[in-house]
Design a protein around this motif. Structure first.
Motif, short mmCIF file in Angstrom:
data_model
loop_
_atom_site.label_atom_id
_atom_site.label_comp_id
_atom_site.label_asym_id
_atom_site.label_seq_id
_atom_site.Cartn_x
_atom_site.Cartn_y
_atom_site.Cartn_z
N ALA A 18 22.28 0.51 13.33
CA ALA A 18 23.20 1.61 12.58
C ALA A 18 22.73 2.90 12.11
O ALA A 18 23.14 4.03 12.18
N LYS A 19 21.39 2.89 11.88
CA LYS A 19 20.57 3.89 11.54
C LYS A 19 18.91 3.65 11.84
O LYS A 19 18.69 2.77 11.68
N PRO A 20 18.28 4.65 12.29
CA PRO A 20 16.97 4.51 12.62
C PRO A 20 16.18 3.79 11.63
O PRO A 20 16.49 4.03 10.27
N ALA A 21 15.13 3.28 11.90
CA ALA A 21 14.31 2.57 10.97
C ALA A 21 13.63 3.74 10.20
O ALA A 21 13.27 4.86 10.54
N ASP A 22 13.15 3.40 9.00
CA ASP A 22 12.44 4.38 8.01
C ASP A 22 11.03 4.66 8.51
O ASP A 22 10.46 3.65 9.04
N PRO A 23 10.61 5.93 8.69
CA PRO A 23 9.29 6.05 9.32
C PRO A 23 8.09 5.36 8.76
O PRO A 23 7.38 5.07 9.71
N ALA A 24 8.17 4.89 7.40
CA ALA A 24 7.14 4.09 6.89
C ALA A 24 7.21 2.79 7.64
O ALA A 24 5.84 2.13 7.97
N TYR A 25 8.20 2.16 7.98
CA TYR A 25 8.19 0.91 8.54
C TYR A 25 7.80 0.99 10.00
O TYR A 25 7.01 0.16 10.67
N ALA A 49 0.77 -1.29 -0.05
CA ALA A 49 0.01 0.06 -0.13
C ALA A 49 0.89 1.23 0.04
O ALA A 49 0.35 2.43 -0.25
N ARG A 50 2.06 1.10 0.36
CA ARG A 50 2.96 2.28 0.53
C ARG A 50 4.26 2.46 -0.62
O ARG A 50 5.17 3.14 -0.62
N LEU A 51 4.14 1.46 -1.48
CA LEU A 51 4.86 1.54 -2.74
C LEU A 51 5.04 2.82 -3.53
O LEU A 51 5.92 3.41 -4.02
N GLY A 52 3.60 3.22 -3.54
CA GLY A 52 3.69 4.42 -4.32
C GLY A 52 4.19 5.74 -3.64
O GLY A 52 4.40 6.77 -4.32
N HIS A 53 4.45 5.58 -2.39
CA HIS A 53 5.01 6.77 -1.68
C HIS A 53 6.45 6.54 -1.49
O HIS A 53 7.12 7.13 -0.55
N GLY A 54 7.14 5.80 -2.29
CA GLY A 54 8.39 5.73 -2.17
C GLY A 54 9.19 4.82 -1.01
O GLY A 54 10.33 5.21 -0.53
N ILE A 55 8.42 4.02 -0.34
CA ILE A 55 8.87 3.23 0.78
C ILE A 55 10.15 2.33 0.35
O ILE A 55 10.15 1.73 -0.67
N PRO A 56 11.12 2.47 0.98
CA PRO A 56 12.49 1.67 0.52
C PRO A 56 12.11 0.19 0.76
O PRO A 56 11.93 -0.35 1.80
#
Length: 530
Positions: free
Chosen positions: A117-124, A68-75
């Motif tokens: 190492a880096k925070p999780a993406d906000p989408a996840y 559902a979030r692929l269109g919003h550029g989720i990595p």
């Protein structure tokens, strides 16, 4: 004298051996549970299967959220190697539980989480927040631990370790490459289990399951679940009704097997041993058949043993009776010889002849006559010994024996008819002894002719030997086969002829009997046929 008795030492009885075997059979399932870890492994497989099912449901929900979030550029995460992808044509791709407590699958305690190492993406993080209520509700029922990881292995949902990385853990690293992985790790319980629970190795282990979440053949996360397998004793208590019924069934089956074994083997064997002891003590009533044989082999063993014991008993009786008769028969000529010799010796030692020449000649004649009688008796005893020896694959044709018999008695009329071409299970020498004694006995009782008739049967040959000599009186008919019984003692008869004939026939599996007749004498002989 060499002793053949068993050396005295402790030996288990048949009942003890049977009882021990039955007990081992009864406890074998329990031994398998605890010593082979079969039940612990079963509980671990059950736990892994449940974690796989729960993880797969959460993975499907997770994948829908990502799509559902692929269109919003989720990595997205790493691409899954082509060989690791399932075949598109497969409608089902089941994952089988494969953890083995008895193998080398038990790993050390799970490593602690590390800082990301880096925070999780906000989408996840958002997806984790949406899945958190589902996780909490599921955990209330399943008691499993849930961690939702992003494509980098950072925890985005769970009761603990949120924001930390689990990517360094072996099973998680495999799932981040697109492969399902599970591990069995040592668990440190919050408090020591009761002593009896320590018997089960399942108490100190933890099952971990890492299910990859795939979208467009790329890893977008991992459903990391864990749970302690059910304890074997808790499970047995929960299923106590069934286990009690199973235990009762095993006990009843064991008792039934024991009763069958006792009735078919132990009891007949004990009775046979008791019969052997009683027979050894001379108890003749022990020759009766057993009350219960149990098995075919024991019935055959019992019949063979009792037959052998009866034959030995009859043989012993025969030897005792024969010895008594032999002693009586030898006593008379020996006494006569001794008396005559003493009188002759006295006459020689006397200054004047006390015996005339005629009396001396009479005594010497008596001595020689008694010696001849003893010699004839010893000859008959040797024949009897040979007659009682068992056959050694002997056989001969009746016609050849009849021809030899006619040559032996050329002055007598001997006729033979019917099935003379049959072969009997007896040597020509033994068959000649039988027919010679019968013919000689007939001749000595004034017979002028002997008739032999042969009748063929399925497994034997019946021979009827009759003569026209003096008939046998009713008083003597039951005694004629007794050793040393004779009506011609004054003319040199030893009374051994018919006894030898009977011994030859019996030792070769045949028989002889006197047929009823008022005018002639007829014997019926039954030969084993080849």
């Amino acid at each position: 004298m060499t002793s053949f008795r068993a050396r005295q030492k402790w030996r288990p009885s048949l009942s003890l051996v049977t009882f021990t075997v039955l007990v081992l059979v009864a406890v074998l399932p329990l031994m398998g549970l605890f010593f082979f870890r079969l039940y612990d492994n079963q509980l671990i497989h059950q736990t892994q299967a449940e974690l796989i099912a729960q993880s797969r449901v959460l993975a499907a929900i997770y994948a829908e959220e990502v799509k559902a979030r692929l269109g919003h550029g989720i990595p997205l995460g790493a691409a899954v190697p082509q060989e690791a992808l399932p075949d598109p044509g497969d409608q089902v791709t089941p994952i089988r539980p494969a953890l083995d407590l008895a193998g080398n699958d038990l790993l050390r305690r799970r490593p602690d989480a590390l800082p990301a190492a880096k925070p999780a993406d906000p989408a996840y993080v958002e997806i984790g927040a949406r899945l958190m209520p589902i996780i909490l509700e599921t955990q209330k029922v399943t008691l499993a631990g849930f961690r939702i990881l992003d494509p980098q292995g950072v925890v985005v949902a769970g009761r603990q370790e949120v924001g930390q990385s689990l990517a360094h853990i072996e099973e998680v690293a495999a799932a981040l490459r697109g492969e399902y992985s599970a591990a069995l790790r040592i668990r440190m319980p919050d408090k020591p289990p009761p002593p009896i629970y320590s018997i089960s190795r399942g108490v100190g282990v933890h099952v971990f399951s890492a299910m990859p979440v795939l979208v467009n053949d790329r890893v977008v996360g991992v459903i990391y679940t864990s749970r302690t397998p059910s304890n074997i004793f808790d499970h047995l208590y929960q299923e106590r009704g069934r286990f009690l019924l199973a235990g009762l069934a095993v006990a009843l089956a064991t008792i039934a097997i024991g009763l069958v074994f006792s009735r078919t083997v132990t009891r007949p064997m004990r009775e046979l041993v008791d019969r052997a002891v009683r027979i050894g003590r001379g108890d003749r009533s022990a020759f009766q058949p057993l009350q219960h044989y149990g098995t075919r082999e024991l019935a055959q063993l019992s019949d063979s043993f009792l037959d052998m014991a009866q034959q030995l008993s009859r043989r012993s009786d025969y030897i005792a009776t024969f010895s008594a008769h032999l002693t009586h028969e030898l006593k008379s000529p020996l006494t006569s010889i001794k008396g005559a010799a003493e009188l002759l010796l006295d006459s020689l030692q006397s200054k004047s002849d006390t015996l005339t020449r005629t009396e001396q000649k009479t005594f010497i004649t008596n001595i020689l006559g008694d010696v001849d009688r003893l010699d004839a008796m010893s000859q008959r005893l040797r024949e009897l010994a040979r007659a009682e020896s068992g056959p050694q694959n002997e056989q001969t044709q009746l016609s050849a024996v009849i021809d030899a018999l006619k040559s032996r008695f050329p002055r007598q009329t001997i006729t033979a008819s019917d099935c003379l071409e049959r072969t009997i299970g007896m040597s020509a020498e033994k068959a000649m002894i039988v027919l010679t004694h019968l013919t000689d006995n007939a001749v000595r009782h004034n017979a002028t002719s002997v008739q032999i008739e042969a009748a063929s049967e399925s497994s034997s040959v019946r021979l009827t030997v009759s003569n026209d000599g003096d008939p046998i009186s009713d008083a003597n008919r039951d005694k004629i086969f007794d050793a040393f019984f004779t009506t011609r003692r004054d003319t040199g008869g030893t009374g051994m002829g018919l006894a030898i004939v009977q011994a030859v026939m019996v030792s070769h599996g045949g028989s002889i009997r006197l047929l009823p007749s008022s005018r002639s004498v007829a014997f019926e002989l039954q030969f084993a046929a080849v």
